[in-house]
Design an enzyme around this catalytic site. Structure first.
Site, PDB file in Angstrom:
ATOM      1  N   ASN A 265       0.868  -1.175   0.000  1.00 63.68           N
ATOM      2  CA  ASN A 265       0.000   0.000   0.000  1.00 63.68           C
ATOM      3  C   ASN A 265       0.904   1.224   0.000  1.00 63.68           C
ATOM      4  O   ASN A 265       1.462   1.596   1.029  1.00 63.68           O
ATOM      5  CB  ASN A 265      -0.873  -0.045   1.258  1.00 63.68           C
ATOM      6  CG  ASN A 265      -1.832   1.134   1.350  1.00 63.68           C
ATOM      7  OD1 ASN A 265      -1.815   2.026   0.502  1.00 63.68           O
ATOM      8  ND2 ASN A 265      -2.646   1.142   2.378  1.00 63.68           N
TER       9      ASN A 265
ATOM     10  N   ARG B  57      -2.582  -2.137  -3.423  1.00 58.86           N
ATOM     11  CA  ARG B  57      -3.790  -1.355  -3.170  1.00 58.86           C
ATOM     12  C   ARG B  57      -3.726  -0.101  -4.039  1.00 58.86           C
ATOM     13  O   ARG B  57      -2.784   0.682  -3.953  1.00 58.86           O
ATOM     14  CB  ARG B  57      -3.848  -0.948  -1.703  1.00 58.86           C
ATOM     15  CG  ARG B  57      -5.049  -0.099  -1.428  1.00 58.86           C
ATOM     16  CD  ARG B  57      -5.022   0.467  -0.034  1.00 58.86           C
ATOM     17  NE  ARG B  57      -6.235   1.204   0.214  1.00 58.86           N
ATOM     18  CZ  ARG B  57      -6.321   2.209   1.074  1.00 58.86           C
ATOM     19  NH1 ARG B  57      -5.281   2.566   1.777  1.00 58.86           N
ATOM     20  NH2 ARG B  57      -7.458   2.840   1.230  1.00 58.86           N
TER      21      ARG B  57
ATOM     22  N   HIS C 230     -12.663   3.021   0.386  1.00 60.77           N
ATOM     23  CA  HIS C 230     -12.666   1.954   1.414  1.00 60.77           C
ATOM     24  C   HIS C 230     -13.404   0.715   0.910  1.00 60.77           C
ATOM     25  O   HIS C 230     -13.919  -0.076   1.702  1.00 60.77           O
ATOM     26  CB  HIS C 230     -13.368   2.383   2.722  1.00 60.77           C
ATOM     27  CG  HIS C 230     -12.750   3.535   3.439  1.00 60.77           C
ATOM     28  ND1 HIS C 230     -13.508   4.560   3.964  1.00 60.77           N
ATOM     29  CD2 HIS C 230     -11.469   3.812   3.740  1.00 60.77           C
ATOM     30  CE1 HIS C 230     -12.702   5.440   4.550  1.00 60.77           C
ATOM     31  NE2 HIS C 230     -11.453   4.997   4.430  1.00 60.77           N
TER      32      HIS C 230
ATOM     33  N   ARG D 267     -11.134  15.729   7.851  1.00 58.63           N
ATOM     34  CA  ARG D 267     -11.954  16.130   6.700  1.00 58.63           C
ATOM     35  C   ARG D 267     -13.350  16.563   7.156  1.00 58.63           C
ATOM     36  O   ARG D 267     -13.919  15.955   8.060  1.00 58.63           O
ATOM     37  CB  ARG D 267     -12.108  14.975   5.703  1.00 58.63           C
ATOM     38  CG  ARG D 267     -10.823  14.570   5.034  1.00 58.63           C
ATOM     39  CD  ARG D 267     -11.118  13.582   3.907  1.00 58.63           C
ATOM     40  NE  ARG D 267      -9.913  12.922   3.457  1.00 58.63           N
ATOM     41  CZ  ARG D 267      -9.678  11.614   3.586  1.00 58.63           C
ATOM     42  NH1 ARG D 267     -10.588  10.818   4.133  1.00 58.63           N
ATOM     43  NH2 ARG D 267      -8.565  11.094   3.155  1.00 58.63           N
TER      44      ARG D 267
ATOM     45  N   GLU E 228      -8.088  -5.233   5.483  1.00 66.02           N
ATOM     46  CA  GLU E 228      -7.956  -4.905   4.062  1.00 66.02           C
ATOM     47  C   GLU E 228      -6.809  -5.680   3.420  1.00 66.02           C
ATOM     48  O   GLU E 228      -6.909  -6.088   2.268  1.00 66.02           O
ATOM     49  CB  GLU E 228      -7.757  -3.391   3.901  1.00 66.02           C
ATOM     50  CG  GLU E 228      -9.047  -2.635   4.228  1.00 66.02           C
ATOM     51  CD  GLU E 228      -8.875  -1.135   4.303  1.00 66.02           C
ATOM     52  OE1 GLU E 228      -8.460  -0.649   5.369  1.00 66.02           O
ATOM     53  OE2 GLU E 228      -9.137  -0.442   3.315  1.00 66.02           O
TER      54      GLU E 228
END
Ligand code: AMP
Length: 397
Positions: free
Chosen positions: A7, A91, A180, A241, A384
């Site tokens: 990743n 990823r 996601h 965010r 993940e």
């Protein structure tokens, strides 16, 4: 087969080496500050202490070279040679409309990932650098791209179109994509397994609440809506965010504070959310501490945060005309009993009854609603990397 899961961020690289037969993590780690002074590799072989090596990493290729050297090291390595690694799973943040599932990486795939880079200018270029670096160091090992957006490609037009002039969709593919996806897919499938019911028969809502956060509605095994949009900025209140806001706020701040669009985007991405609301921290643990001490802004932050999650759950119950189970996952979803409990307080209309004892357990897949709760609620730790390893093996076997 041993699968190397990578990743790659702009200045970081997370990795795991997973044995796909046993699904055990043989080693994992992180390279930080790639291309910046003070680069370091934190390497954790299974069953041993983590090893931190400070070493210059001018680029991702050098970072991956150091990781591969650690994995094959005579003393602390977990494989004898790179030949033991059967595949690499990467990823990739944005697959645009081109990728509705994982794919074996070819030159054409690399071109296509490059083409959608303008939708994720911070992420896709770093992902591509990671692929190229692995290809140059492991030229004969098959590589697979697993996209964060792919699971959400089943959303219908009514869920993904923005009500802006249609030409922007036609010209630039401006639409909602969601992120996601690997986590929403993994958790929703696990939920069906735990419930012992066919995935294709269920209506599930997954709340992935981490530093970034998103909710998804999964109906009959397909994602029908999710809260993130063209970028991860839309939807929930997150660590830094803002999530959903009135777009006119951008113009207002620009005029009042004399800021340009880049500065405003930095405010919305990096200085808003829990951090902006509380003025304390982007970390939910600090906000909860403040809440427990009665800090007014932390109390407000917890209320705004949990109210937003509850509103999305309500919206997705409407979208699916009901819900069978709600799942919490990721850093906050897996660890914060208080936030789960505050969200569930809004769900009386669904017949949700929380089992507070179960809600306070940690680190396991668990039903946190009572046995007679009309809608079931679960905590399901996401994984993940394992999901990427599984998709990788499925494509290269
Ligand atoms: P993630 O992005 O999934 O790694 O999640 C990061 C978020 O999870 C941060 O806001 C952390 O505060 C939160 N988190 C991690 N561990 C805990 C914990 N033990 N209790 C509460 N929140 C946690």
């Amino acid at each position: 087969m041993k699968v190397f899961v990578v990743n790659c961020g702009s200045s970081s690289l997370k990795f795991q080496l997973i044995d796909s037969e046993t699904e055990a993590v043989l080693a994992k780690g992180l390279c930080e500050r790639i291309g910046i002074e003070g680069s370091q590799l934190v390497y954790s072989p299974a069953g041993k202490d983590k090893i931190t090596t400070v070493s210059p990493m001018p680029d991702h290729k050098e970072a991956i070279r150091l990781v591969l050297a650690a994995l094959t090291d005579a003393e602390n390595g977990v494989v004898k040679s790179l030949d033991e690694i059967g595949a690499v799973g990467h990823r990739i943040v944005h697959g645009g409309e081109k990728f509705a599932s994982a794919t074996v990486i070819t030159e054409d795939v690399l071109k296509a990932i490059e083409e959608v880079s303008e939708l994720a200018p911070l992420h896709n270029p770093a992902n591509l650098i990671g692929i190229r670096a692995c290809q140059s160091l492991m030229p004969t090992t098959p590589m697979v791209a697993v996209f964060d957006t792919a699971f959400h490609q089943t959303m219908p037009e009514k869920a993904y179109l923005y009500a802006i002039p249609h030409e922007y969709y036609d010209k630039y593919k401006l639409r909602r994509y969601g992120f996601h996806g690997t986590s929403h897919s993994y958790v929703s499938k696990r939920c069906a397994d735990i419930m012992g019911q066919p995935y294709e028969n269920l209506r599930l809502i997954v709340c992935h609440l981490g530093n970034g956060g998103s909710v998804s509605a999964v109906q009959n095994g397909k994602c029908v809506d999710t809260s993130m949009g063209l970028t991860p900025l839309e939807g929930l209140v997150m660590g830094t965010r803002a999530g959903d806001i009135d777009a006119a706020i951008l113009e207002f701040i620009a005029h009042k504070e004399g800021k340009n669009i880049d500065e405003i985007m930095t405010i919305l991405n990096k200085k808003s959310g829990m951090l902006g609301l509380s003025g304390v921290s982007s970390d939910s643990r600090d906000i909860e501490d403040g809440y427990n001490k009665g800090d007014k802004l932390c109390v407000q932050t917890m209320e705004v945060y949990t109210y937003r999650v509850a509103k999305y759950i309500g919206a997705y119950v409407a979208a699916m005309n009901g819900v069978d189970a709600i799942c919490f996952t990721a850093g906050i979803g897996e660890n914060s009993a208080k936030i789960r409990s505050m969200v569930c307080e809004y769900l009386g209309y669904l017949g949700v009854q929380l089992d507070e004892e179960a809600n306070h357990k940690r680190g396991e897949e668990i039903m946190i609603s009572t046995a007679d709760s009309k809608t079931k609620v679960y905590v399901i730790p996401t994984n993940e990397e394992l999901a990427i390893a599984r998709e990788t093996v499925a494509l290269v076997k």
